[in-house]
Design an enzyme around this catalytic site. Sequence first.
Site, PDB file in Angstrom:
ATOM      1  CD  GLU A 211     -21.042  13.503   1.569  1.00 34.39           C
ATOM      2  OE1 GLU A 211     -21.005  12.392   2.133  1.00 34.39           O
ATOM      3  OE2 GLU A 211     -22.087  14.050   1.193  1.00 34.39           O
TER       4      GLU A 211
ATOM      5  CD  GLU B 232     -24.004  10.179  -1.033  1.00 34.45           C
ATOM      6  OE1 GLU B 232     -24.934   9.681  -0.400  1.00 34.45           O
ATOM      7  OE2 GLU B 232     -22.811   9.978  -0.745  1.00 34.45           O
TER       8      GLU B 232
HETATM    9  C1  BG6 Z   1     -23.112  10.380   2.412  1.00 31.16           C
HETATM   10  C2  BG6 Z   1     -24.151  11.449   2.659  1.00 31.16           C
HETATM   11  O1  BG6 Z   1     -23.711   9.251   1.869  1.00 31.16           O
HETATM   12  O2  BG6 Z   1     -22.466   9.827   3.502  1.00 31.16           O
HETATM   13  C3  BG6 Z   1     -24.031  12.176   3.999  1.00 31.16           C
HETATM   14  O3  BG6 Z   1     -24.179  12.395   1.621  1.00 31.16           O
HETATM   15  C4  BG6 Z   1     -23.688  11.162   5.051  1.00 31.16           C
HETATM   16  O4  BG6 Z   1     -25.215  12.882   4.248  1.00 31.16           O
HETATM   17  C5  BG6 Z   1     -22.342  10.539   4.722  1.00 31.16           C
HETATM   18  O5  BG6 Z   1     -23.711  11.664   6.353  1.00 31.16           O
HETATM   19  C6  BG6 Z   1     -21.860   9.558   5.762  1.00 31.16           C
HETATM   20  O6  BG6 Z   1     -22.844   8.604   6.015  1.00 31.16           O
HETATM   21  P1  BG6 Z   1     -23.355   8.298   7.483  1.00 31.16           P
HETATM   22  O7  BG6 Z   1     -24.480   7.387   7.321  1.00 31.16           O
HETATM   23  O8  BG6 Z   1     -22.202   7.723   8.200  1.00 31.16           O
HETATM   24  O9  BG6 Z   1     -23.754   9.612   8.075  1.00 31.16           O
END
Ligand code: BG6
Length: 487
Positions: free
Chosen positions: A386, A194
């Site tokens: 993701e 990101e």
């Molecule tokens: C993404 C990141 O923004 O979202 C991850 O690359 C992150 O590292 C994921 O864990 C989910 O976000 P969060 O804050 O719920 O863990």
Amino acid sequence: MNHCKKGFPKDFLWGGATAANQIEGGFDKGGKGLSTMDMVEFFPREKRSKGKILDLLSRKEIEKILENDLNDGNFPKRRGIDFYHRYKEDIKLFAEMGFKVLRLSISWPRIFPNGDDFEPNEEGLKFYDNVFSELAKYNIEPLVTLCHYEMPLNLVLKYGGWGNRRLIDFFSKYVEVVFDRYKNVVKYWLTFNEINLTTINPYIGAGILADEAKDKNIVYQALHHQFVASATAVKICHEINSEAQIGCMLARLENYPETCDPEDVMVALKDDQYNLFFSDVQSRGYYPGFIKRYFKENDISIVITPEDNELLANNTVDFISYSYYMTMLSSKKIDDEKKVNGNIFVGIKNPYLQNTDWGWQIDPIGLRISLNKLYDRYQKPLFIVENGLGAHDELEENLEIHDDYRIDYTKKHLHQMHEAICDGVEIMGYTSWGCIDLISASTSEMSKRYGFIYVDQDDFGKGSLNRYKKDSFYWYKKVIDSNGKDM
Ligand code: BG6
């Protein structure tokens, strides 16, 4: 209702995604140096006001943390879920689900504890040798992020993080070591997770301390150094292994105009361009015109050498990967009332969408829209690295976890991804975020769970750390076994 029966490609990479600082733990084991994420405290949702995204840290705050005993306070990313010691057990569970790929990151300070060390840390390299050979045992391809939201803390305190051009050399040395060491076992790489976080949270994205982060010139200069470092990584990666594929990684955000007022549509277009500027540079190899205008209008002036431009142009990525969690609205009028939180974004609420427990707007169709848009724009393979649902899960007395809401969320997104394949979009794979419960990036909570595997640990590090299969575990296994036919 559509009737596309095309199916997923037969070599589709199904799997899950993690990051070193959110799973490994062992923050002071095996010669690892301190990382920027080791300084980030538990920061639950209740304490987080609307519009506040992650923490920025000042030099003073870090020095204060360093004066204390390292066992003081609640710094969940230091303990992760103890993957450092339990990777065999976890990989076995991933294999049982049928994973074809596991996304994980290498912790830079595990390899170069201070970032500017002369020699790499052999014990750190051995740890990943072991992880990769465990994956190979089950024919799981590693997809490795070189830098997922962390860097050696020393590079921040001594050099000012990515604001300093010397970071390109330190990073190049680190990536050369890992490309060479793992050239026979890793085929898929990502440079910066990101990368657009750098302008949103310059501490986590680029190791820029709170005071410097106020200066846009420093932040965009740091980002430029990361672009150059990313292109350098692409170059070195291809030189060391011509078979390897290396991609960029973007936090994608679709912005719909709040109304059909052309002014709202223009705001949405601008928001979209701004989000895509990062992948434009890494995929097309140059700064687009709209961002040059943005720099001019915001008095941003950074140093870009002719050699940098040449490097960017000649070393674009092989594929585009991105995280997809939500969409938001763009409007000419933003007031606090309309605001809603997201992973690294704050935006406007869409009345047609529902929210997760953490207020993130759920929009499966938006995934198909983003896949189409990005493919139209770049004509390069895409990889969803993701996507997932952060929710409260309950471990029942009989040790079962009934997470039908997660199954429903994932199913709807996979369905839209399949629609995009029918639209002609080339997609390499899908790695569900936090396939095993891990520490949240934004709040450091453990109670925000994404996994198909439950980890018995609470926000304060209490629990057996035992792993339990959720209902979604069996469901995802079925999806993979049938290559997406049986959802
Ligand atoms: C993404 C990141 O923004 O979202 C991850 O690359 C992150 O590292 C994921 O864990 C989910 O976000 P969060 O804050 O719920 O863990």
